[in-house]
Each structure stands twice: as C-alpha cells, then as structure tokens.
Motif scaffolding. Structure first.
Motif, PDB file in Angstrom:
ATOM      1  N   THR A  90       0.823  -1.216   0.000  1.00  0.00           N
ATOM      2  CA  THR A  90       0.000   0.000   0.000  1.00  0.00           C
ATOM      3  C   THR A  90       0.856   1.265   0.000  1.00  0.00           C
ATOM      4  OG1 THR A  90      -0.264   0.022   2.421  1.00  0.00           O
ATOM      5  CG2 THR A  90      -1.954  -1.134   1.134  1.00  0.00           C
ATOM      6  N   CYS A 128      -9.763  -9.580  -2.343  1.00  0.00           N
ATOM      7  CA  CYS A 128      -9.331  -8.382  -3.050  1.00  0.00           C
ATOM      8  C   CYS A 128      -8.804  -8.783  -4.433  1.00  0.00           C
ATOM      9  CB  CYS A 128      -8.224  -7.721  -2.222  1.00  0.00           C
ATOM     10  SG  CYS A 128      -7.733  -6.122  -2.810  1.00  0.00           S
ATOM     11  N   SER A 139      -6.020  -2.415  -5.529  1.00  0.00           N
ATOM     12  CA  SER A 139      -7.173  -2.148  -4.663  1.00  0.00           C
ATOM     13  C   SER A 139      -6.952  -2.644  -3.234  1.00  0.00           C
ATOM     14  CB  SER A 139      -8.428  -2.777  -5.257  1.00  0.00           C
ATOM     15  OG  SER A 139      -8.226  -4.148  -5.460  1.00  0.00           O
ATOM     16  N   GLN A 198      -5.355  -1.407  -0.596  1.00  0.00           N
ATOM     17  CA  GLN A 198      -5.591  -0.458   0.495  1.00  0.00           C
ATOM     18  C   GLN A 198      -7.087  -0.313   0.790  1.00  0.00           C
ATOM     19  OE1 GLN A 198      -3.695   3.331   0.049  1.00  0.00           O
ATOM     20  NE2 GLN A 198      -3.947   3.813   2.200  1.00  0.00           N
ATOM     21  N   ARG A 199      -7.886  -0.223  -0.257  1.00  0.00           N
ATOM     22  CA  ARG A 199      -9.343  -0.122  -0.082  1.00  0.00           C
ATOM     23  C   ARG A 199      -9.889  -1.370   0.599  1.00  0.00           C
ATOM     24  NH1 ARG A 199     -13.011  -2.431  -2.903  1.00  0.00           N
ATOM     25  NH2 ARG A 199     -11.670  -2.732  -4.707  1.00  0.00           N
ATOM     26  N   CYS A 200      -9.434  -2.534   0.165  1.00  0.00           N
ATOM     27  CA  CYS A 200      -9.894  -3.792   0.757  1.00  0.00           C
ATOM     28  C   CYS A 200      -9.534  -3.861   2.247  1.00  0.00           C
ATOM     29  CB  CYS A 200      -9.278  -4.983   0.033  1.00  0.00           C
ATOM     30  SG  CYS A 200      -9.860  -5.215  -1.657  1.00  0.00           S
ATOM     31  N   GLN A 247      -9.062  -1.325   4.296  1.00  0.00           N
ATOM     32  CA  GLN A 247      -9.912  -0.397   5.036  1.00  0.00           C
ATOM     33  C   GLN A 247     -11.316  -0.939   5.222  1.00  0.00           C
ATOM     34  OE1 GLN A 247      -9.473   3.104   2.600  1.00  0.00           O
ATOM     35  NE2 GLN A 247      -7.715   3.845   3.770  1.00  0.00           N
ATOM     36  N   GLU A 248     -11.877  -1.516   4.173  1.00  0.00           N
ATOM     37  CA  GLU A 248     -13.232  -2.050   4.246  1.00  0.00           C
ATOM     38  C   GLU A 248     -13.342  -3.175   5.266  1.00  0.00           C
ATOM     39  OE1 GLU A 248     -14.160  -3.239   0.249  1.00  0.00           O
ATOM     40  OE2 GLU A 248     -14.570  -1.184  -0.403  1.00  0.00           O
ATOM     41  N   GLN A 249     -12.274  -3.949   5.435  1.00  0.00           N
ATOM     42  CA  GLN A 249     -12.311  -5.090   6.336  1.00  0.00           C
ATOM     43  C   GLN A 249     -11.709  -4.770   7.698  1.00  0.00           C
ATOM     44  OE1 GLN A 249     -11.827  -8.910   4.831  1.00  0.00           O
ATOM     45  NE2 GLN A 249     -12.497  -8.371   2.792  1.00  0.00           N
ATOM     46  N   GLY A 250     -11.347  -3.521   7.923  1.00  0.00           N
ATOM     47  CA  GLY A 250     -10.819  -3.115   9.213  1.00  0.00           C
ATOM     48  C   GLY A 250      -9.433  -3.649   9.515  1.00  0.00           C
ATOM     49  N   THR A 303      -5.637  -3.016   9.659  1.00  0.00           N
ATOM     50  CA  THR A 303      -4.724  -1.863   9.663  1.00  0.00           C
ATOM     51  C   THR A 303      -3.334  -2.270  10.052  1.00  0.00           C
ATOM     52  OG1 THR A 303      -5.352  -1.358  11.940  1.00  0.00           O
ATOM     53  CG2 THR A 303      -6.509  -0.190  10.176  1.00  0.00           C
TER      54      THR A 303
END
Length: 62
Positions: free
Chosen positions: A14, A46, A51, A53-55, A57-60, A62
């Motif tokens: 990312t 994913c 994509s 980083q988006r995946c 974030q969507e799945q929490g 970090t």
C-alpha cells in the motif's frame, strides 16, 4: 486474519513498493513476496494490489 508477515507485506504494497523491493527489504525471494501478496488478496477477497488499500480499510485491517 492476516499473519504478521502478511501484514508487513500488505503495508509495503500500500506504500507503493514493488515486489522486488519488498523482497529485498524483508530478505525473502521475489516469488515469496508474490506468494504473500496472493494469500493476502485471497484472504481479503481483493482483486489485486491496486485495490489492496481499499480492501484493507473495508475489512478493518490496519
């Protein structure tokens, strides 16, 4: 969900690092870096590195 090593690889992806640089920094082969990325994408459903980083974030993740 992700192993500690997969989390490290995911963060590096990312940040925009290519597989070759990830491999070099983690002292692993480029193929191993690719395999980690493959497992990460499977676990997060994913479609690919673009994509990720988006995946995450969507799945929490970090």
């Amino acid at each position: 969900m992700l192993t500690p090593r997969e989390m490290t690889v995911a963060r590096m992806v990312t940040e925009g690092l290519p597989n070759k640089r990830i491999a070099s920094q983690l002292a692993i082969s480029e193929e191993t870096a690719k395999l980690h990325l493959h497992h990460i994408c499977q676990k997060l459903s994913c479609p690919g590195r673009m994509s990720l980083q988006r995946c995450m974030q969507e799945q929490g993740v970090t």
